[in-house]
Design a protein around this motif. Structure first.
Motif, PDB file in Angstrom:
ATOM      1  N   HIS A   1       4.834  -1.148   2.380  1.00  0.00           N
ATOM      2  CA  HIS A   1       3.424  -1.301   2.756  1.00  0.00           C
ATOM      3  C   HIS A   1       2.528  -0.597   1.743  1.00  0.00           C
ATOM      4  CE1 HIS A   1      -0.303   0.039   4.717  1.00  0.00           C
ATOM      5  NE2 HIS A   1      -0.249  -1.091   5.400  1.00  0.00           N
ATOM      6  N   ASP A   2       2.884   0.627   1.369  1.00  0.00           N
ATOM      7  CA  ASP A   2       2.062   1.389   0.424  1.00  0.00           C
ATOM      8  C   ASP A   2       2.010   0.704  -0.938  1.00  0.00           C
ATOM      9  OD1 ASP A   2       1.727   3.226   2.442  1.00  0.00           O
ATOM     10  OD2 ASP A   2       3.262   4.604   1.691  1.00  0.00           O
TER      11      ASP A   2
ATOM     12  N   ALA B   1      -1.367  -1.007  -2.647  1.00  0.00           N
ATOM     13  CA  ALA B   1      -1.849  -0.620  -3.970  1.00  0.00           C
ATOM     14  C   ALA B   1      -2.018  -1.839  -4.872  1.00  0.00           C
ATOM     15  CB  ALA B   1      -0.874   0.376  -4.599  1.00  0.00           C
TER      16      ALA B   1
END
Length: 311
Positions: free
Chosen positions: A41-42, A46
């Motif tokens: 997810h991160d 980004a």
């Protein structure tokens, strides 16, 4: 989902969840990112922030009105910004998924990224180095002379082909079950996919030595502090074993996984069974390991040389 993508005149930021103020582009970003958790997810967030920022800098809506030419220009921008071809492809994972699901959801009439041309990445398979049979044997032997925790880790990586994070997460309870006469290990693999694999007697022996009198909790611990290991500890422990075994090249946890797969193939394990061992969703991934192990030893130049050696 508790955050949305938002663009301003100067930057792309993540703001609190505000349904009434979300644009179609932001809503699609939230919907797409809701599919993922944790590090994935991160990473994808980004990647989408970078796409939103580029669109903002060029006066474009990140979703509505985007054409294939815009996506192509963004791909070119990533390359001109210094990213390698493989990094450009990685950076486009979330962007392509974002448009694909926006199209599926009916937010946009067509997917502008589906036919966008990505750089071709040519991999020299000989660069991927695992360990051959004798090297793997030496690694396993040396690991057991350091501590029982190093020994258990080495067998989990080099025989059961676990990834670094998977080996760090193994708990004593995970290999307590018997299934069809086999002691089995339950793991949660890449993409949260559960898997069950048998434990052979040598592997079970080193795991039991590592367990000692404990009946529950993380299996492999930091030898000094006794705390559970994490992914970084796995790398450090593998490095220590490699140094003790005096390997002249860099050995990583993936080197052990690579060695498990290639040595299984060398031992005569069919490609399909090697795919199950590796837990590869796509057989082509396992075939890559097969080519990497054989493109030098079985290269046609050897047979040709022998055929014309008398010339």
């Amino acid at each position: 989902m508790k955050a949305i993508m938002s663009t301003t005149a100067s930057s792309t930021t993540v703001l609190p969840f505000q349904p009434s103020s979300m644009s179609p582009a932001q809503l699609s970003a939230v919907s797409y990112l809701a599919r993922y958790t944790g590090a994935t997810h991160d990473l994808y967030a980004a990647q989408l922030r970078r796409w939103f920022g580029w669109c903002d800098a060029n006066g474009l809506d990140p979703l509505v009105g985007i054409q294939r030419a815009h996506v192509e220009l963004y791909i070119r921008h990533l390359g001109e910004d210094g990213l390698m071809d493989s990094s450009v492809n990685t950076m486009m994972h979330a962007v392509r998924g974002y448009f694909r699901f926006a199209h599926i959801d009916g937010t946009i009439p067509a997917d502008p990224a589906v036919y966008a041309r990505l750089p071709k990445v040519h991999r020299d398979e000989s660069r991927t180095q695992g360990l051959d049979r004798l090297e793997l044997i030496r690694f396993l032997q040396v690991a057991q002379t350091i501590t029982v925790h190093h020994g258990a880790l080495a067998y989990l990586l080099g025989i059961n082909a676990l990834r670094a994070s998977e080996a760090a997460a193994v708990r004593i309870e995970d290999y307590a079950d018997l299934l069809r006469g086999h002691r089995v290990l339950h793991v949660i693999g890449k993409g949260n996919k559960p898997a069950t694999m048998p434990l052979t007697v040598p592997v079970l022996r080193v795991l039991e030595a590592c367990r000692g009198d404990r009946t529950a909790g993380p299996l492999v611990l930091r030898p000094v502090s006794g705390n559970p290991i994490d992914r970084r500890d796995v790398y450090r422990m593998v490095q220590r074993i490699a140094q003790a075994a005096r390997f002249p090249r860099h050995i990583s946890p993936h080197s052990l996984r690579h060695a498990a797969i290639t040595n299984a193939l060398d031992a005569g394990v069919p490609l399909r069974d090697a795919q199950i061992l590796a837990r590869h969703a796509d057989p082509r991934t396992t075939e890559h390991y097969d080519r990497a192990r054989g493109n030098l030893d079985r290269h046609g130049v050897h047979f040709l040389t022998a055929y014309v050696a008398g010339v």
